[in-house]
Write a protein that holds these residues in place. Structure first.
Motif, PDB file in Angstrom:
ATOM      1  N   TYR A  37      47.511   9.652  88.345  1.00 11.68           N
ATOM      2  CA  TYR A  37      46.396   9.365  87.460  1.00 11.68           C
ATOM      3  C   TYR A  37      46.958   8.905  86.123  1.00 11.68           C
ATOM      4  N   ARG A  38      46.101   8.345  85.291  1.00  9.25           N
ATOM      5  CA  ARG A  38      46.524   7.985  83.939  1.00  9.25           C
ATOM      6  C   ARG A  38      45.361   8.198  82.977  1.00  9.25           C
ATOM      7  N   GLN A  39      45.734   8.413  81.729  1.00  4.74           N
ATOM      8  CA  GLN A  39      44.730   8.595  80.688  1.00  4.74           C
ATOM      9  C   GLN A  39      45.171   7.876  79.431  1.00  4.74           C
ATOM     10  N   ARG A  45      40.500  10.302  82.050  1.00  4.46           N
ATOM     11  CA  ARG A  45      41.579  10.210  83.030  1.00  4.46           C
ATOM     12  C   ARG A  45      41.061   9.455  84.245  1.00  4.46           C
ATOM     13  N   TYR A  95      50.016  10.915  84.985  1.00  2.00           N
ATOM     14  CA  TYR A  95      50.099  12.262  85.525  1.00  2.00           C
ATOM     15  C   TYR A  95      50.228  12.239  87.050  1.00  2.00           C
TER      16      TYR A  95
END
Length: 116
Positions: A37-39, A45, A95
């Motif tokens: 995942y990314r934020q 997110r 993440y």
């Protein structure tokens, strides 16, 4: 307690590549699908990619498809996210995630910044 540790982030210019790593421990890594995942700053997110256990099938979010590749090496308890042709909109904390024992587990994240 499941542990996930990401590494490999950094500052790159548009068009460059990075490889992120996610090292898992204290659980049977080979028995679980792994997700990235990314934020981004001031953003929610978002899911990026997943890799299964059987056949290592992979899925990708639309914005990264054809640029990112997820892989895993179960002998090393490590998953990877190969990111090519990075763009400023890919800037985010990335993440690693696993759903195990009916719980969500996250790593601490690794920062990727794409800027000229």
């Amino acid at each position: 307690q499941v542990q996930l540790v990401e590494s490999g982030g950094g500052l790159v210019q548009p068009g460059e590549s990075l490889r992120l790593s996610c090292a898992g421990s204290r659980f049977a890594f080979q028995n679980y699908a792994i997700n990235w995942y990314r934020q981004g700053q001031h953003k929610e997110r978002e899911w990026v990619a997943s890799i299964s256990i059987v056949g290592h099938a992979s899925e990708y979010a639309g914005p990264v498809k054809d640029r990112f590749t997820i892989s895993r090496d179960d002998a090393k308890n490590t998953a990877y996210l190969h990111m090519n042709n990075l763009q400023p909109e890919d800037t985010a904390v990335y993440y690693c995630h696993v759903y195990a024992n009916k719980q969500n587990y996250w790593g601490q994240g690794t920062q990727v910044t794409v800027s000229s």
